[in-house]
Design a protein around this motif. Structure first.
Motif, mmCIF file in Angstrom:
data_model
loop_
_atom_site.group_PDB
_atom_site.id
_atom_site.type_symbol
_atom_site.label_atom_id
_atom_site.label_comp_id
_atom_site.label_asym_id
_atom_site.label_seq_id
_atom_site.Cartn_x
_atom_site.Cartn_y
_atom_site.Cartn_z
ATOM 1 N N ASN A 55 -2.639 -81.855 -70.159
ATOM 2 C CA ASN A 55 -2.244 -80.450 -70.169
ATOM 3 C C ASN A 55 -3.213 -79.605 -69.340
ATOM 4 O O ASN A 55 -2.794 -78.772 -68.533
ATOM 5 N N LEU A 56 -4.505 -79.822 -69.535
ATOM 6 C CA LEU A 56 -5.506 -79.077 -68.760
ATOM 7 C C LEU A 56 -5.374 -79.348 -67.262
ATOM 8 O O LEU A 56 -5.389 -78.428 -66.451
ATOM 9 N N LEU A 57 -5.248 -80.612 -66.903
ATOM 10 C CA LEU A 57 -5.189 -80.971 -65.485
ATOM 11 C C LEU A 57 -3.889 -80.524 -64.819
ATOM 12 O O LEU A 57 -3.895 -80.138 -63.657
ATOM 13 N N SER A 58 -2.787 -80.549 -65.551
ATOM 14 C CA SER A 58 -1.519 -80.148 -64.940
ATOM 15 C C SER A 58 -1.389 -78.630 -64.823
ATOM 16 O O SER A 58 -0.567 -78.141 -64.051
ATOM 17 N N ASN A 59 -2.190 -77.894 -65.576
ATOM 18 C CA ASN A 59 -2.108 -76.438 -65.538
ATOM 19 C C ASN A 59 -3.282 -75.766 -64.829
ATOM 20 O O ASN A 59 -3.451 -74.550 -64.936
ATOM 21 N N THR A 60 -4.096 -76.561 -64.151
ATOM 22 C CA THR A 60 -5.219 -76.005 -63.405
ATOM 23 C C THR A 60 -5.245 -76.614 -62.008
ATOM 24 O O THR A 60 -4.646 -77.654 -61.765
ATOM 25 N N SER A 61 -5.954 -75.944 -61.121
ATOM 26 C CA SER A 61 -6.049 -76.414 -59.743
ATOM 27 C C SER A 61 -7.516 -76.582 -59.354
ATOM 28 O O SER A 61 -8.343 -75.725 -59.681
ATOM 29 N N PRO A 62 -7.833 -77.652 -58.637
ATOM 30 C CA PRO A 62 -9.213 -77.813 -58.174
ATOM 31 C C PRO A 62 -9.602 -76.756 -57.131
ATOM 32 O O PRO A 62 -10.757 -76.640 -56.771
ATOM 33 N N PHE A 63 -8.637 -75.958 -56.695
ATOM 34 C CA PHE A 63 -8.918 -74.894 -55.734
ATOM 35 C C PHE A 63 -9.280 -73.583 -56.426
ATOM 36 O O PHE A 63 -9.600 -72.599 -55.762
ATOM 37 N N ASN A 64 -9.241 -73.581 -57.746
ATOM 38 C CA ASN A 64 -9.589 -72.398 -58.516
ATOM 39 C C ASN A 64 -10.948 -72.640 -59.175
ATOM 40 O O ASN A 64 -11.124 -73.612 -59.900
ATOM 41 N N SER A 65 -11.911 -71.728 -58.949
ATOM 42 C CA SER A 65 -13.270 -71.952 -59.435
ATOM 43 C C SER A 65 -13.356 -72.011 -60.958
ATOM 44 O O SER A 65 -14.106 -72.805 -61.511
ATOM 45 N N ARG A 66 -12.591 -71.196 -61.655
ATOM 46 C CA ARG A 66 -12.626 -71.229 -63.130
ATOM 47 C C ARG A 66 -12.016 -72.528 -63.657
ATOM 48 O O ARG A 66 -12.486 -73.088 -64.636
ATOM 49 N N ALA A 67 -10.985 -73.004 -62.990
ATOM 50 C CA ALA A 67 -10.373 -74.275 -63.391
ATOM 51 C C ALA A 67 -11.360 -75.424 -63.184
ATOM 52 O O ALA A 67 -11.484 -76.297 -64.052
ATOM 53 N N ARG A 68 -12.073 -75.411 -62.056
ATOM 54 C CA ARG A 68 -13.080 -76.455 -61.815
ATOM 55 C C ARG A 68 -14.158 -76.424 -62.888
ATOM 56 O O ARG A 68 -14.631 -77.470 -63.337
ATOM 57 N N LEU A 69 -14.538 -75.240 -63.300
ATOM 58 C CA LEU A 69 -15.550 -75.106 -64.346
ATOM 59 C C LEU A 69 -15.084 -75.785 -65.637
ATOM 60 O O LEU A 69 -15.824 -76.563 -66.252
ATOM 61 N N ILE A 70 -13.861 -75.518 -66.054
ATOM 62 C CA ILE A 70 -13.307 -76.141 -67.257
ATOM 63 C C ILE A 70 -13.221 -77.657 -67.085
ATOM 64 O O ILE A 70 -13.594 -78.419 -67.974
ATOM 65 N N GLN A 71 -12.729 -78.093 -65.934
ATOM 66 C CA GLN A 71 -12.611 -79.528 -65.683
ATOM 67 C C GLN A 71 -13.976 -80.211 -65.730
ATOM 68 O O GLN A 71 -14.124 -81.286 -66.306
ATOM 69 N N ARG A 72 -14.977 -79.577 -65.147
ATOM 70 C CA ARG A 72 -16.323 -80.165 -65.118
ATOM 71 C C ARG A 72 -16.994 -80.150 -66.479
ATOM 72 O O ARG A 72 -17.773 -81.040 -66.798
ATOM 73 N N LYS A 73 -16.725 -79.119 -67.259
ATOM 74 C CA LYS A 73 -17.389 -79.008 -68.549
ATOM 75 C C LYS A 73 -16.723 -79.867 -69.627
ATOM 76 O O LYS A 73 -17.404 -80.423 -70.477
ATOM 77 N N LEU A 74 -15.396 -79.982 -69.602
ATOM 78 C CA LEU A 74 -14.697 -80.695 -70.667
ATOM 79 C C LEU A 74 -14.195 -82.083 -70.278
ATOM 80 O O LEU A 74 -14.344 -83.032 -71.037
ATOM 81 N N ILE A 75 -13.586 -82.193 -69.113
ATOM 82 C CA ILE A 75 -12.955 -83.460 -68.728
ATOM 83 C C ILE A 75 -13.984 -84.463 -68.194
ATOM 84 O O ILE A 75 -14.022 -85.608 -68.643
ATOM 85 N N ALA A 76 -14.809 -84.028 -67.255
ATOM 86 C CA ALA A 76 -15.750 -84.949 -66.607
ATOM 87 C C ALA A 76 -16.703 -85.655 -67.571
ATOM 88 O O ALA A 76 -16.913 -86.860 -67.433
ATOM 89 N N PRO A 77 -17.296 -84.965 -68.550
ATOM 90 C CA PRO A 77 -18.257 -85.677 -69.415
ATOM 91 C C PRO A 77 -17.623 -86.521 -70.520
ATOM 92 O O PRO A 77 -18.333 -87.185 -71.268
ATOM 93 N N ALA A 78 -16.303 -86.516 -70.626
ATOM 94 C CA ALA A 78 -15.630 -87.252 -71.698
ATOM 95 C C ALA A 78 -15.890 -88.756 -71.563
ATOM 96 O O ALA A 78 -15.825 -89.312 -70.467
#
Length: 146
Positions: A55-78
């Motif tokens: 859900n997070l990945l399909s509703n965010t874009s790596p071209f958006n800085s706030r989306a990258r922040l969420i992806q890096r903080k929650l998804i990457a360290p999982a």
């Protein structure tokens, strides 16, 4: 349903006992551990994590800085963690450091996921947010009836 508040201690190898009541509600012996919000860790059953991550990945874009922040903080360290024969999980050093886990912890079951807090950090959080809790309870008062 995963619920309850438990006090447990980390051992010298960074292992934490998953409370038996929580283990009884989890199918399998693998969980997904990641950074949470409010300086705690989140622990998810794999199927719940897959749903949230997708859900997070399909509703965010790596071209958006706030989306990258969420992806890096929650998804990457999982990381997958396995519940061993004695009911413990090993918490990686990077995640222990993020949450400030030292020895004594609080484990919270919140229906679909689990939070792991350093006990002192959790007590500070509760104290600092007491008035906000009161306001939130007032707002929810109209939505919930007993």
């Amino acid at each position: 349903m995963i619920t309850g508040e438990f006090r447990n201690a980390l051992d010298e190898k960074g292992r934490l006992m998953v409370p038996a009541r929580i283990r009884s509600e989890i199918s399998g012996n693998v969980l997904i551990l990641t950074r949470g919000i409010d300086r705690c860790l989140w622990l998810f059953p794999p199927e719940e994590w897959k749903r949230i991550a997708a859900n997070l990945l399909s509703n965010t874009s790596p071209f958006n800085s706030r989306a990258r922040l969420i992806q890096r903080k929650l998804i990457a360290p999982a990381q997958e963690v396995e519940i061993d024969r004695t009911g413990r999980i090993t918490i990686p050093v990077t995640l222990r450091e993020y949450a400030g886990l030292t020895k004594e912890t609080i484990v919270l079951g919140i229906e679909k996921y689990i939070e792991i807090w350093d006990e002192a950090e959790y007590q500070q959080y509760l104290t600092a947010n007491e008035s906000e809790f009161q306001e939130a309870a007032e707002e929810l008062g109209g939505l919930v009836s007993f």
